[in-house]
Design an enzyme around this catalytic site. Structure first.
Site, PDB file in Angstrom:
ATOM      1  N   SER A  24      11.749  46.105 -10.634  1.00  0.00           N
ATOM      2  CA  SER A  24      12.075  44.755 -10.176  1.00  0.00           C
ATOM      3  C   SER A  24      13.189  44.885  -9.154  1.00  0.00           C
ATOM      4  O   SER A  24      14.216  45.515  -9.435  1.00  0.00           O
ATOM      5  CB  SER A  24      12.511  43.856 -11.334  1.00  0.00           C
ATOM      6  OG  SER A  24      12.667  42.529 -10.876  1.00  0.00           O
ATOM      7  N   GLY A  60      12.763   9.941  16.379  1.00  0.00           N
ATOM      8  CA  GLY A  60      14.041   9.354  16.764  1.00  0.00           C
ATOM      9  C   GLY A  60      15.063  10.328  17.307  1.00  0.00           C
ATOM     10  O   GLY A  60      16.165   9.929  17.670  1.00  0.00           O
ATOM     11  N   TYR A  80       4.820  39.972  -8.657  1.00  0.00           N
ATOM     12  CA  TYR A  80       5.403  38.686  -9.039  1.00  0.00           C
ATOM     13  C   TYR A  80       6.777  38.524  -8.400  1.00  0.00           C
ATOM     14  O   TYR A  80       7.413  39.497  -7.979  1.00  0.00           O
ATOM     15  CB  TYR A  80       5.524  38.557 -10.565  1.00  0.00           C
ATOM     16  CG  TYR A  80       6.525  39.497 -11.179  1.00  0.00           C
ATOM     17  CD1 TYR A  80       7.864  39.134 -11.289  1.00  0.00           C
ATOM     18  CD2 TYR A  80       6.142  40.764 -11.636  1.00  0.00           C
ATOM     19  CE1 TYR A  80       8.791  40.004 -11.825  1.00  0.00           C
ATOM     20  CE2 TYR A  80       7.071  41.637 -12.175  1.00  0.00           C
ATOM     21  CZ  TYR A  80       8.391  41.260 -12.268  1.00  0.00           C
ATOM     22  OH  TYR A  80       9.326  42.119 -12.789  1.00  0.00           O
ATOM     23  N   MET A 110      14.798  12.396  20.054  1.00  0.00           N
ATOM     24  CA  MET A 110      14.861  12.480  21.513  1.00  0.00           C
ATOM     25  C   MET A 110      14.612  11.108  22.114  1.00  0.00           C
ATOM     26  O   MET A 110      14.531  10.110  21.406  1.00  0.00           O
ATOM     27  CB  MET A 110      13.880  13.545  22.002  1.00  0.00           C
ATOM     28  CG  MET A 110      14.295  14.951  21.577  1.00  0.00           C
ATOM     29  SD  MET A 110      13.131  16.219  22.084  1.00  0.00           S
ATOM     30  CE  MET A 110      11.723  15.823  21.079  1.00  0.00           C
ATOM     31  N   ARG A 141       0.349  10.461  14.425  1.00  0.00           N
ATOM     32  CA  ARG A 141       0.861  11.770  13.988  1.00  0.00           C
ATOM     33  C   ARG A 141       0.799  11.812  12.477  1.00  0.00           C
ATOM     34  O   ARG A 141       0.716  10.766  11.820  1.00  0.00           O
ATOM     35  CB  ARG A 141       2.304  11.983  14.464  1.00  0.00           C
ATOM     36  CG  ARG A 141       3.298  10.963  13.928  1.00  0.00           C
ATOM     37  CD  ARG A 141       4.640  11.085  14.597  1.00  0.00           C
ATOM     38  NE  ARG A 141       5.535   9.994  14.243  1.00  0.00           N
ATOM     39  CZ  ARG A 141       6.608   9.664  14.923  1.00  0.00           C
ATOM     40  NH1 ARG A 141       6.930  10.334  16.009  1.00  0.00           N
ATOM     41  NH2 ARG A 141       7.376   8.658  14.535  1.00  0.00           N
ATOM     42  N   CYS A 150      13.448  39.913  -8.463  1.00  0.00           N
ATOM     43  CA  CYS A 150      14.165  38.982  -9.333  1.00  0.00           C
ATOM     44  C   CYS A 150      15.495  38.524  -8.765  1.00  0.00           C
ATOM     45  O   CYS A 150      16.231  37.797  -9.412  1.00  0.00           O
ATOM     46  CB  CYS A 150      14.388  39.591 -10.721  1.00  0.00           C
ATOM     47  SG  CYS A 150      15.465  41.033 -10.706  1.00  0.00           S
ATOM     48  N   ARG A 184       7.992   9.155  27.376  1.00  0.00           N
ATOM     49  CA  ARG A 184       8.355   9.485  25.994  1.00  0.00           C
ATOM     50  C   ARG A 184       8.342  10.998  25.790  1.00  0.00           C
ATOM     51  O   ARG A 184       7.518  11.711  26.342  1.00  0.00           O
ATOM     52  CB  ARG A 184       7.357   8.866  25.010  1.00  0.00           C
ATOM     53  CG  ARG A 184       7.267   7.357  25.040  1.00  0.00           C
ATOM     54  CD  ARG A 184       6.119   6.896  24.146  1.00  0.00           C
ATOM     55  NE  ARG A 184       5.855   5.471  24.233  1.00  0.00           N
ATOM     56  CZ  ARG A 184       6.338   4.548  23.397  1.00  0.00           C
ATOM     57  NH1 ARG A 184       7.115   4.920  22.409  1.00  0.00           N
ATOM     58  NH2 ARG A 184       6.047   3.281  23.545  1.00  0.00           N
ATOM     59  N   HIS A 199      28.849  33.341  -7.290  1.00  0.00           N
ATOM     60  CA  HIS A 199      28.611  33.257  -8.732  1.00  0.00           C
ATOM     61  C   HIS A 199      28.277  31.827  -9.138  1.00  0.00           C
ATOM     62  O   HIS A 199      27.297  31.579  -9.856  1.00  0.00           O
ATOM     63  CB  HIS A 199      29.856  33.739  -9.487  1.00  0.00           C
ATOM     64  CG  HIS A 199      29.747  33.584 -10.980  1.00  0.00           C
ATOM     65  ND1 HIS A 199      30.202  32.456 -11.646  1.00  0.00           N
ATOM     66  CD2 HIS A 199      29.211  34.390 -11.931  1.00  0.00           C
ATOM     67  CE1 HIS A 199      29.958  32.584 -12.932  1.00  0.00           C
ATOM     68  NE2 HIS A 199      29.367  33.757 -13.141  1.00  0.00           N
ATOM     69  N   LYS A 258       2.541  14.658  20.328  1.00  0.00           N
ATOM     70  CA  LYS A 258       2.169  13.337  20.835  1.00  0.00           C
ATOM     71  C   LYS A 258       1.122  13.464  21.935  1.00  0.00           C
ATOM     72  O   LYS A 258       0.100  12.762  21.932  1.00  0.00           O
ATOM     73  CB  LYS A 258       3.413  12.624  21.360  1.00  0.00           C
ATOM     74  CG  LYS A 258       3.196  11.152  21.693  1.00  0.00           C
ATOM     75  CD  LYS A 258       4.513  10.478  22.079  1.00  0.00           C
ATOM     76  CE  LYS A 258       5.502  10.488  20.943  1.00  0.00           C
ATOM     77  NZ  LYS A 258       6.759   9.791  21.254  1.00  0.00           N
TER      78      LYS A 258
END
Length: 874
Positions: free
Chosen positions: A763, A101, A850, A103, A336, A830, A92, A455, A22
């Site tokens: 992997s 909202g 990857y 603080m 903002r 993976c 503020r 699981h 701000k």
């Protein structure tokens, strides 16, 4: 000397760390010449120092504050308690990262019993002056002294009702004066001290209150939810008051430069006449659409539209703007980057690129990876949730989505009812691989045990199925077929609704909204592929999962878990026959039947993948996972296999392992039973040969799990090659394939250079690698891991986000060793961490090619991979 206080004209937008979002934006707007009320900012450094000093402002901060007040008064030609030019200010909060909202704010500071009269005389409006004073008394009392707002509101509402006033604005000056007098008595009754009459005392106490609000409960919860650090503090902005409540030609409002719900490129907002900012948020009065301002104050509307366009162009993003109109003069109080839905974020990002405002790379920073889930799964309608009865709030959001259905307690019942056309929710204390068919049949899975990597969680995410785990406030009794919660009990067949994105469960049916993919979504995701260095594959083995992953343009399959193929009823019988048989002939017959099933499975998988690479992990779990558990099931299996219950139990005792996840599983299993992997490889390559005959060129990659030594891998690789060569001879074809391993033990990481010389690919299975590195059981860690994180023993749950110093160091060192030894080796990840955005940022900086994750995490992983490139270049 550290500078703790900055005038607005001393800062700029790149000082957010110090001035907060701000304060930095107020300084920037001042620099742009926009109509911003003057003021100054007390820095985040002052906040951190204040909290570290035991909530005490240092003398240096107070000295700089006094000097800045004097300069501020000189610039505005106003002063606290001045007879003519009275200074009133707002106070503020403003952290580096927006926390709407969370603080606290105080308006009209500087008023007291004398100054309210001065304001009344100056404006010739006593009603306005006392309206400002009663607001200050309320806000200051709540924010600074912690007086419940109800202590003020109850009297205020009763006063309106008693005097038959419909709106706040109907109360005359004398009424507001009476209310102010009562509000001052509230201070004495609640905190045993009067409202401070000295404006400087008010200011110091307000600044301290805002600093303290950095650590209030709602702010901490918000930061935890949005991964905002707790140690960056908030700045405090002290700004000259402008008054939207000074008459019918005044007002206040909030507007977005684009629609934050849909992303439409149209001004979106609302305002209230004769009101202050908190009135819009509080919802006491119904605001008007920003478009109607054109009719009431055309020149103000025209000016606001021009300012909105200027700010969006300047910040290169949709802006959330707070404004006040005082007697037809526009003031901008804040701008903002606006919060938005995932759908709007995609649309805005694409539109800004196509409008030439930002680049494709810049667009990657406009969408939050976490928000993408809401675009891929159904969600509950907000209004329907408000009326719903909550039965659990303690669960973990293990797999996103919203689902409704009837409760069932067993996989068998889930499958039976689903086949009959019912929608069901599988509820169990925990799930095991044997529950796979029931999990597939269910709309959602709920467990009382297990964490985010249990699981149930892992499998559900893989299927894109809604799941909530660890519901400690529920008692699921599968024998009695009941679910007990705080206020009641549910039975099999009762309907519930499960919110996998929040971890909440509701009684009854809650209406859902289905997910839709827009053109903007498709365009944006295509750009992620252009930008990202890491490819993104999926972990999948069922047709629905594979189809879903390829709809999201997964670049192949990074993990086919073949053990999931063995839990169908017919297959499980044959697998048990193989495990429990005492003669070779019966075992061979069982394997032959399993091979037939496996060939069909692999043909289906490779047909869907086509030329895209597909890693198939050979059988990994210990054999005990395929065996019956309960006495009833043991009796049934004994009859199926034509053996006695005694023989079955004896064989089960022989196979029992004290710690099966560290025992006879993975490659160790097939050192003992080589025919298992041979069977799987034969099935795989037969399907590849069949598809090649059809003109489909597949790219199978055969993965040997849980390798810890080079010799282990060599022995199994020789058996695999022998089986492949036999298939090539039988089919008279040369088949394409790679053979590699899953790196999931610390020892394999340490000898990665040697392994790379005999492997075509690696992997990293980060689930097991993490539990073996820490010595944590993945399934049991949920009992204590949150305590470790909350007490800062661990920064993050290592099963959800990469442990950089331990597991991450092993992965980095192993990857570097492997690439040095074999430049052509392909390396991927993976495990669950392959879909985690924070982990992907780390993997991007390693020699990894990857990542692979569950199908519905593919879009988020692609965005994270693209953001990693932008971050590294920025």
């Amino acid at each position: 000397m550290t500078k703790y206080v900055y005038a607005f004209d001393e800062g700029q937008k790149n000082m957010k760390d110090l001035l907060g979002g701000k304060g930095a934006n107020l300084s920037e707007m001042k620099r742009l010449g926009l109509p911003v009320p003057d003021g100054f900012t007390i820095t985040t450094a002052a906040c951190i120092e204040y909290l570290e000093r035991g909530e005490q402002l240092s003398d240096e901060v107070k000295t700089q504050l006094q000097a800045q007040l004097e300069a501020f008064s000189a610039r505005t030609n106003k002063a606290f308690s001045a007879d003519e030019n009275l200074l009133l200010v707002s106070v503020r909060s403003g952290a580096k990262i927006s926390m709407p909202g969370m603080m606290d704010t105080i308006l009209n500071l500087g008023l007291n019993d004398e100054n309210v009269e001065k304001l009344a005389r100056k404006t010739n409006d006593a009603r306005f002056a006392y309206d400002c004073y009663r607001r200050l008394l309320q806000m200051f009392g709540e924010v600074v002294y912690g007086i419940p707002m109800a202590a003020f509101d109850t009297y205020f509402d009763n006063y309106k009702e008693t005097h038959n006033y419909q709106n706040d604005a109907d109360i005359p000056a004398e009424g507001l004066q009476e209310i102010c007098e009562h509000f001052k008595t509230v201070y004495i009754e609640e905190v045993y001290k009067p409202f401070p009459q000295n404006p400087l005392d008010q200011l110091l106490e307000a600044i301290e209150a805002v600093f303290k609000s950095w650590d209030n409960d709602r702010a901490r919860v918000y930061r935890d939810l949005n991964d905002i650090p707790h140690n960056i503090g908030t700045a405090v902005n002290v700004q000259e008051m402008v008054f939207g409540n000074s008459g019918p030609q005044s007002g206040t409002g909030v507007a977005f430069t684009r629609n934050p719900v849909t992303g439409e490129a149209k001004l979106f907002g609302e305002y209230l006449l004769n009101a202050q900012g908190e009135d819009v948020v509080a919802g006491i009065r119904t605001p008007q659409d920003i478009a109607t301002l054109h009719e009431q104050m055309p020149h103000v509307h025209e000016q606001f539209v021009a300012v909105a366009e200027q700010l969006e162009q300047h910040y290169q993003d949709m802006q959330d703007i707070e404004f006040t109109i005082e007697n037809e003069k526009l003031y901008i109080l804040q701008t903002r980057n606006g919060k938005r839905t995932a759908k709007a974020a995609m649309q805005i990002a694409v539109d800004l690129v196509e409008e030439g405002v930002i680049s494709k790379n810049d667009s990657m920073t406009k969408v939050d990876v976490k928000s993408i889930d809401t675009l891929l799964h159904p969600t509950f309608e907000a209004q329907a949730l408000e009326a719903a009865t909550v039965i659990s709030k303690a669960g973990l959001p293990a797999s996103p989505g919203a689902a409704t259905g009837k409760i069932v307690f067993s996989a068998e019942e889930a499958k039976r009812q689903a086949e009959a056309g019912e929608k069901v929710i599988l509820m169990r204390p925990e799930t095991s691989p044997e529950d796979i068919e029931g999990m597939i049949a269910s709309e959602a899975i709920v467990t009382t045990h297990g964490g985010m990597t249990s699981h149930a969680a892992v499998v559900a995410r893989g299927m894109g199925k809604c799941c909530v785990t660890g519901c400690a406030d529920l008692e699921i009794n599968t024998r009695e077929k009941t679910v007990t919660y705080a206020n009641g009990q549910l039975f099999e067949g009762d309907e519930i609704s499960v919110d996998g994105g929040q971890g909440d469960i509701y009684a009854g049916i809650v209406e859902t909204t289905s997910a839709e993919h827009s053109e903007a979504f498709e365009q944006f995701m295509a750009w992620t592929e252009e930008i990202a260095r890491l490819n993104v594959r999926m972990n999948a083995e069922t047709t629905p999962d594979i189809e879903a992953g390829y709809q999201f343009n997964a670049q192949g399959i990074g993990l086919v878990r073949t053990e999931h193929m063995f839990f169908g009823a017919e297959r499980l019988v044959e697998m048990r026959r193989f495990i429990l048989s005492s003669d070779d002939e019966t075992r061979t017959q069982a394997l032959n039947r399993i091979r037939t099933y496996q060939t069909e499975d692999f043909e289906q998988i490779f047909r869907l993948s086509g030329e895209r690479p597909t890693i198939v992990r050979l059988l990994d779990p210990p054999l005990h996972e395929f065996l019956p558990k309960s006495d009833e099931e043991i009796d049934s299996v004994a009859q199926q296999l034509n053996i006695s219950t005694v023989q079955l139990k004896q064989r089960m005792a022989e196979l029992h392992e004290t710690n099966p996840m560290l025992g006879h599983r993975g490659c160790r299993l097939t050192i003992t039973y080589p025919e298992l992997y041979v069977m799987q490889v034969e099935a795989m390559m037969k399907s590849v040969a069949q598809l090649k005959n059809e003109g489909i060129a597949c790219q199978p990659e055969i993965m040997v799990p849980l390798v810890s030594t080079v010799e282990e891998f060599k022995v199994l690789k020789a058996q695999i090659l022998e089986a492949i060569q036999q298939i090539e001879t039988d089919t008279n074809q040369s088949l394409h394939y790679l053979i590699g391993t899953m790196i999931e033990t610390p020892r394999a990481c340490l000898i990665a250079g040697d392994l790379a010389k005999v492997c075509d690919f690696f992997s990293f299975g980060t689930n097991d690698l993490t539990q073996l590195t820490f010595g944590f059981s993945r399934d049991d860690a949920g009992k204590f891991i949150n305590d470790y994180v909350n007490q800062h023993i661990l920064e993050v749950d290592p099963f959800q986000t990469l442990d950089v110093d331990g597991v991450g160091a092993l992965v980095r060192n192993a990857s570097e060793q492997a690439k040095a030894a074999n430049a052509n080796i392909k390396i991927g990840v993976c495990g669950e961490l392959g879909g985690d955005p924070k982990s992907i940022h780390h993997f991007h900086r390693m020699p990894i090619d990857y990542v692979s994750c569950s199908p519905f995490r593919v879009p988020g992983a692609k965005l994270a991979a693209a953001q990693s490139v932008v971050e590294s270049e920025g």
